[in-house]
Every structure is written in structure tokens, then in C-alpha cells.
Design a protein around this motif. Structure first.
Motif, PDB file in Angstrom:
ATOM      1  N   ALA A 150       0.819  -1.213   0.000  1.00 20.51           N
ATOM      2  CA  ALA A 150       0.000   0.000   0.000  1.00 20.51           C
ATOM      3  C   ALA A 150       0.854   1.264   0.000  1.00 20.51           C
ATOM      4  N   LYS A 151       2.147   1.112   0.300  1.00 19.40           N
ATOM      5  CA  LYS A 151       3.053   2.261   0.315  1.00 19.40           C
ATOM      6  C   LYS A 151       4.020   2.247  -0.861  1.00 19.40           C
ATOM      7  N   SER A 152       3.823   1.340  -1.810  1.00 15.10           N
ATOM      8  CA  SER A 152       4.805   1.190  -2.889  1.00 15.10           C
ATOM      9  C   SER A 152       4.984   2.477  -3.691  1.00 15.10           C
ATOM     10  N   HIS A 153       3.893   3.182  -3.944  1.00 11.28           N
ATOM     11  CA  HIS A 153       3.989   4.419  -4.730  1.00 11.28           C
ATOM     12  C   HIS A 153       4.721   5.512  -3.969  1.00 11.28           C
ATOM     13  N   LEU A 154       4.506   5.555  -2.657  1.00 12.11           N
ATOM     14  CA  LEU A 154       5.186   6.557  -1.840  1.00 12.11           C
ATOM     15  C   LEU A 154       6.677   6.274  -1.753  1.00 12.11           C
ATOM     16  N   LEU A 155       7.021   5.005  -1.570  1.00 10.23           N
ATOM     17  CA  LEU A 155       8.431   4.632  -1.500  1.00 10.23           C
ATOM     18  C   LEU A 155       9.140   4.914  -2.822  1.00 10.23           C
ATOM     19  N   GLN A 156       8.498   4.568  -3.927  1.00 13.25           N
ATOM     20  CA  GLN A 156       9.136   4.821  -5.215  1.00 13.25           C
ATOM     21  C   GLN A 156       9.380   6.312  -5.423  1.00 13.25           C
ATOM     22  N   THR A 157       8.386   7.124  -5.106  1.00 14.20           N
ATOM     23  CA  THR A 157       8.520   8.567  -5.299  1.00 14.20           C
ATOM     24  C   THR A 157       9.695   9.128  -4.511  1.00 14.20           C
ATOM     25  N   GLU A 158       9.795   8.765  -3.228  1.00 16.33           N
ATOM     26  CA  GLU A 158      10.870   9.296  -2.401  1.00 16.33           C
ATOM     27  C   GLU A 158      12.222   8.734  -2.810  1.00 16.33           C
ATOM     28  N   HIS A 210       2.352 -15.323 -15.275  1.00 11.45           N
ATOM     29  CA  HIS A 210       2.129 -13.966 -14.759  1.00 11.45           C
ATOM     30  C   HIS A 210       0.971 -13.943 -13.775  1.00 11.45           C
ATOM     31  N   ASP A 211      -0.147 -14.538 -14.170  1.00 14.31           N
ATOM     32  CA  ASP A 211      -1.341 -14.487 -13.329  1.00 14.31           C
ATOM     33  C   ASP A 211      -1.133 -15.212 -12.009  1.00 14.31           C
ATOM     34  N   ALA A 212      -0.335 -16.275 -12.023  1.00 18.54           N
ATOM     35  CA  ALA A 212      -0.071 -17.027 -10.794  1.00 18.54           C
ATOM     36  C   ALA A 212       0.763 -16.226  -9.805  1.00 18.54           C
ATOM     37  N   ALA A 213       1.549 -15.273 -10.311  1.00 21.02           N
ATOM     38  CA  ALA A 213       2.448 -14.501  -9.448  1.00 21.02           C
ATOM     39  C   ALA A 213       1.911 -13.120  -9.106  1.00 21.02           C
ATOM     40  N   ALA A 214       1.043 -12.564  -9.932  1.00 20.27           N
ATOM     41  CA  ALA A 214       0.613 -11.177  -9.778  1.00 20.27           C
ATOM     42  C   ALA A 214      -0.495 -11.026  -8.734  1.00 20.27           C
ATOM     43  N   PHE A 215      -0.789  -9.783  -8.385  1.00 24.41           N
ATOM     44  CA  PHE A 215      -1.905  -9.501  -7.502  1.00 24.41           C
ATOM     45  C   PHE A 215      -3.196 -10.070  -8.090  1.00 24.41           C
ATOM     46  N   THR A 216      -4.029 -10.636  -7.233  1.00 24.15           N
ATOM     47  CA  THR A 216      -5.347 -11.081  -7.665  1.00 24.15           C
ATOM     48  C   THR A 216      -6.308  -9.891  -7.684  1.00 24.15           C
ATOM     49  N   VAL A 217      -7.464 -10.105  -8.255  1.00 24.60           N
ATOM     50  CA  VAL A 217      -8.483  -9.056  -8.251  1.00 24.60           C
ATOM     51  C   VAL A 217      -8.838  -8.672  -6.831  1.00 24.60           C
ATOM     52  N   GLN A 218      -8.912  -9.670  -5.950  1.00 24.94           N
ATOM     53  CA  GLN A 218      -9.234  -9.404  -4.546  1.00 24.94           C
ATOM     54  C   GLN A 218      -8.146  -8.548  -3.888  1.00 24.94           C
ATOM     55  N   ASP A 219      -6.873  -8.812  -4.247  1.00 23.61           N
ATOM     56  CA  ASP A 219      -5.779  -7.983  -3.730  1.00 23.61           C
ATOM     57  C   ASP A 219      -5.931  -6.538  -4.193  1.00 23.61           C
ATOM     58  N   LEU A 220      -6.189  -6.372  -5.471  1.00 25.42           N
ATOM     59  CA  LEU A 220      -6.261  -5.031  -6.051  1.00 25.42           C
ATOM     60  C   LEU A 220      -7.400  -4.214  -5.459  1.00 25.42           C
ATOM     61  N   GLU A 221      -8.498  -4.878  -5.121  1.00 20.70           N
ATOM     62  CA  GLU A 221      -9.629  -4.178  -4.520  1.00 20.70           C
ATOM     63  C   GLU A 221      -9.246  -3.515  -3.203  1.00 20.70           C
ATOM     64  N   LYS A 222      -8.257  -4.087  -2.498  1.00 16.72           N
ATOM     65  CA  LYS A 222      -7.867  -3.588  -1.178  1.00 16.72           C
ATOM     66  C   LYS A 222      -6.722  -2.571  -1.239  1.00 16.72           C
ATOM     67  N   LEU A 223      -6.207  -2.296  -2.456  1.00 17.18           N
ATOM     68  CA  LEU A 223      -5.044  -1.430  -2.588  1.00 17.18           C
ATOM     69  C   LEU A 223      -5.395  -0.201  -3.434  1.00 17.18           C
ATOM     70  N   PRO A 224      -5.714   0.901  -2.779  1.00 13.55           N
ATOM     71  CA  PRO A 224      -6.081   2.110  -3.538  1.00 13.55           C
ATOM     72  C   PRO A 224      -4.997   2.583  -4.494  1.00 13.55           C
ATOM     73  N   ASN A 225      -3.733   2.325  -4.159  1.00 12.72           N
ATOM     74  CA  ASN A 225      -2.643   2.775  -5.025  1.00 12.72           C
ATOM     75  C   ASN A 225      -2.461   1.889  -6.261  1.00 12.72           C
TER      76      ASN A 225
END
Length: 360
Positions: free
Chosen positions: A122-130, A253-268
Motif C-alpha cells: 500500500a506504500k509502494s507508490h510513496l516509497l518509489q517517489t521518495e 504472470h497471473d499465478a504470481a501477480a496480484f489477484t483481483v481481490q488484492d487489487l480491490e484492497k489497494l487504492p494505489n
């Protein structure tokens, strides 16, 4: 026009891990011999989708085995690392190669990566920016001093300093927020060739608008478009030759990537969730469906079809830097053949000329 190659280190069942790396070096050396302008390495963890967990380490080896080609990372997953270590290694590669290294960064998309390295996605975008701001601060001011809620760094000067006065840094970006962030700093984008020409053009148009608002001339920003690329005598043969392998790749790719359920919980990652919704609305609900959509929107076909597709993309987006993934057959000899066919029969139709050793 510059053209680069993507080196995926994907590991299908019929290749050993050693073969994956041996073949990847074969592709890099051949790209250098042909005169492609760049080669790009992908970072992945815990998946056969790609076996390279450290693109900086591998970049050093590729740079040492080649003579003129530039080597980039697509990407270093910044939130999983430390900005001082990244800038130290980047500067060293820049020095050792006399400016042939390019740093490309991204924030990650595979959940096991964040879990294993103890990073909150959930902080990946903030960490990348800084982290990007810290890296560029070191390049500009020679100090890593930083103090924020995310990271505190002492007033130290990382060595070595960079060889290139203003090193090139790329960022992966499709979402409006990432585009605005990159444009505000003049960071060129690594953009996948997926979707309609209108949707790809919209990315560069949005970037240009934000860049101009920050006093940056968008004409000076060398964005890069990334695409799977494959050529055969006919478009039908080209598609048939890679379809099964592309399905394998999509499943990995699909086996390793975020699931739809994961993405629903991550606003970023809201944009990525929207992309899944768009696929569902198109009816792309199976691996085969999405693979067909992906092939339809990639650089795949006869020499005439591939050249026409590339020309239309360049005209729509204004991008003149193309990064092509030639590995879709998962056959070492055929991949090298396709790399040569593109350089001989496809790219010259767009005015591309290979880099000569004498000019480097």
C-alpha cells in the motif's frame, strides 16, 4: 529511431536455469552485433515468469560481454531495495561502462515480493517517489541526506559519483497519477504497447500536458514503448507460432501477480484494478481470451504488418524509442533468427539504422 531488445529470462519447462542465462547472453551479444541500441533486463522473484532477481548484477555482466549496446533495467523494483545502495550500484555501472547503463524503475506488482521483503504494498507508490527523489538528489547535490516519515538518511556522499553528468532514469507508467508524477520531474516512461492507438496516444498527451505545466519541454523526453515482437512469412503463421507459449507466459504472470481481490484492497493500484474490469467487459475471461487480445495489440505478423503496426504506433504517440521482446517462441535459434529478420526486413522500412561499432 532507437530500437532495443527485452531480455526476459523466462524459464519454460524445456529449458534449464543454466540454459536460460546462457541463451539470454546469446541474445544480448547478438543484439550488440546486429546494432540494436539497447538491451533491457526484467526483475522478478519467486516465479518462472523471469529468473533475474537482480537486474543491476545482471546488467554488469551484460555490459562486460558487449561492446556498444546500452543496457537498461526494466525494472529495478525500488520499494524492495534501498535508495543509497541503488544509486551506488547505478553510479558504478555508469562508470564501468562509460555511460552505457540506464536505470529504469518500478514499484512492483507481485504480492510475494512485498511479503518476502517485508514491504507494505500500500506504500509502494510513496516509497518509489521518495527513492527516486533521493537518487536524483545524490546525482545533483552529492548528498543522500533525507528526513521523512518513510526514510531517514544521514548526510553522506555515495561513491563513486556518476560518469554521466545527467544519468537517464526511466519509470514504468500507465496510470494517471504515475504519469503526472513522472511528468513533473521529466522522467521518461516505459509504456507497454497494449490497447488501442487512441489509448496509447492518451498517455503521451496527458504526460505532455503535465510536463508543460511544470516547465518541461515534452519534446525532450525520450519515452519508450515496450512490446512483444514476432515475425514470420505470414501474419497467421506468426500468431500460430507463439500462441501456446504466450498462454504459458500469461498463466505464469497471473499465478504470481496480484489477484483481483488484492487489487480491490489497494487504492494505489486502482488503475490496475480498472484494467482488470476493462478486460472483463471485453469478455477476456480466460487465458486464451487475454492472450489473443495481447497478440492482436502487439508487433506480430508478416514483415509488412509489423512495420505498419510500428509506424502507426509511432505516429499516434510520437515515441521513437521501441523496446521489443523477441522471445515469444521460447526457441533459442528462432529467437535469434527473428532478431535478425526485424533488423533486415522490418525496421529499415521505418528508417531505422543499426548502431555501428565504429560510431560507439
Amino acid at each position: 529511431m532507437d530500437v532495443g531488445v527485452m531480455l526476459t529470462t523466462a524459464r519454460p519447462d524445456h529449458w534449464t536455469e543454466t540454459e536460460v542465462f546462457d541463451y539470454t547472453m546469446d541474445f544480448a551479444v547478438e543484439a550488440d552485433r546486429i546494432g540494436y541500441q539497447s538491451a533491457w533486463l526484467l526483475e522478478h522473484h519467486f516465479t518462472r515468469y523471469g529468473l533475474c532477481p537482480n537486474t543491476l548484477t545482471m546488467a554488469g555482466y551484460v555490459l562486460g560481454r558487449t561492446k556498444q549496446i546500452k543496457v537498461g533495467t526494466a525494472v529495478v523494483i525500488l520499494p524492495l531495495d534501498h535508495p543509497i545502495r541503488i544509486v551506488e550500484q547505478t553510479n558504478m555501472l555508469d562508470q564501468l561502462s562509460h555511460g552505457r547503463f540506464i536505470l529504469g524503475v518500478g514499484r512492483g506488482y507481485f504480492p510475494k515480493d512485498f511479503e518476502a521483503f517485508g514491504v507494505d504494498p500500500a506504500k509502494s507508490h510513496l516509497l518509489q517517489t521518495e527513492y527516486v527523489d533521493i537518487i536524483q538528489q545524490v546525482w545533483d547535490k552529492k548528498t543522500a541526506k533525507w528526513d521523512s516519515d518513510l526514510i531517514k538518511l544521514p548526510d553522506v556522499t555515495p561513491y563513486p559519483e556518476q560518469f554521466t553528468e545527467k544519468p537517464m532514469l526511466y519509470g514504468v507508467g500507465q496510470s494517471p497519477t504515475t504519469i503526472e508524477w513522472a511528468a513533473s520531474r521529466g522522467i521518461p516512461l516505459l509504456m507497454p504497447v497494449v490497447g488501442s492507438l487512441e489509448s496509447m496516444a492518451a498517455i503521451t498527451e496527458l504526460y505532455n500536458e503535465h510536463a508543460e505545466n511544470h516547465g518541461i519541454d515534452p519534446e525532450t523526453v525520450p519515452h519508450a514503448m515496450c512490446s512483444v515482437a514476432h515475425v514470420a512469412e505470414t501474419t497467421e503463421k506468426a500468431r500460430e507460432e507463439i500462441f501456446e507459449n504466450m498462454c504459458w507466459w500469461e498463466n505464469e504472470h497471473d499465478a504470481a501477480a496480484f489477484t483481483v481481490q488484492d487489487l480491490e484492497k489497494l487504492p494505489n493500484y486502482r488503475f490496475q484494478y480498472g484494467e482488470w474490469q476493462a478486460a472483463a467487459l471485453r469478455g477476456d475471461r480466460t487465458t486464451e481470451d487475454f492472450t489473443q487480445y495481447f497478440i492482436d495489440n502487439s508487433i506480430i505478423g508478416s514483415p509488412t504488418e509489423c512495420a505498419g503496426r510500428l509506424e502507426r504506433i509511432a505516429e499516434a504517440t510520437g515515441v521513437r524509442n521501441l523496446l521489443l521482446g523477441f522471445e515469444a517462441t521460447l526457441n533459442r535459434d528462432r529467437i535469434i533468427e527473428v532478431m535478425n529478420t526485424f533488423s533486415d526486413d522490418v525496421l529499415p522500412r521505418l528508417g531505422w539504422k543499426p548502431e555501428s561499432v565504429e560510431q560507439s
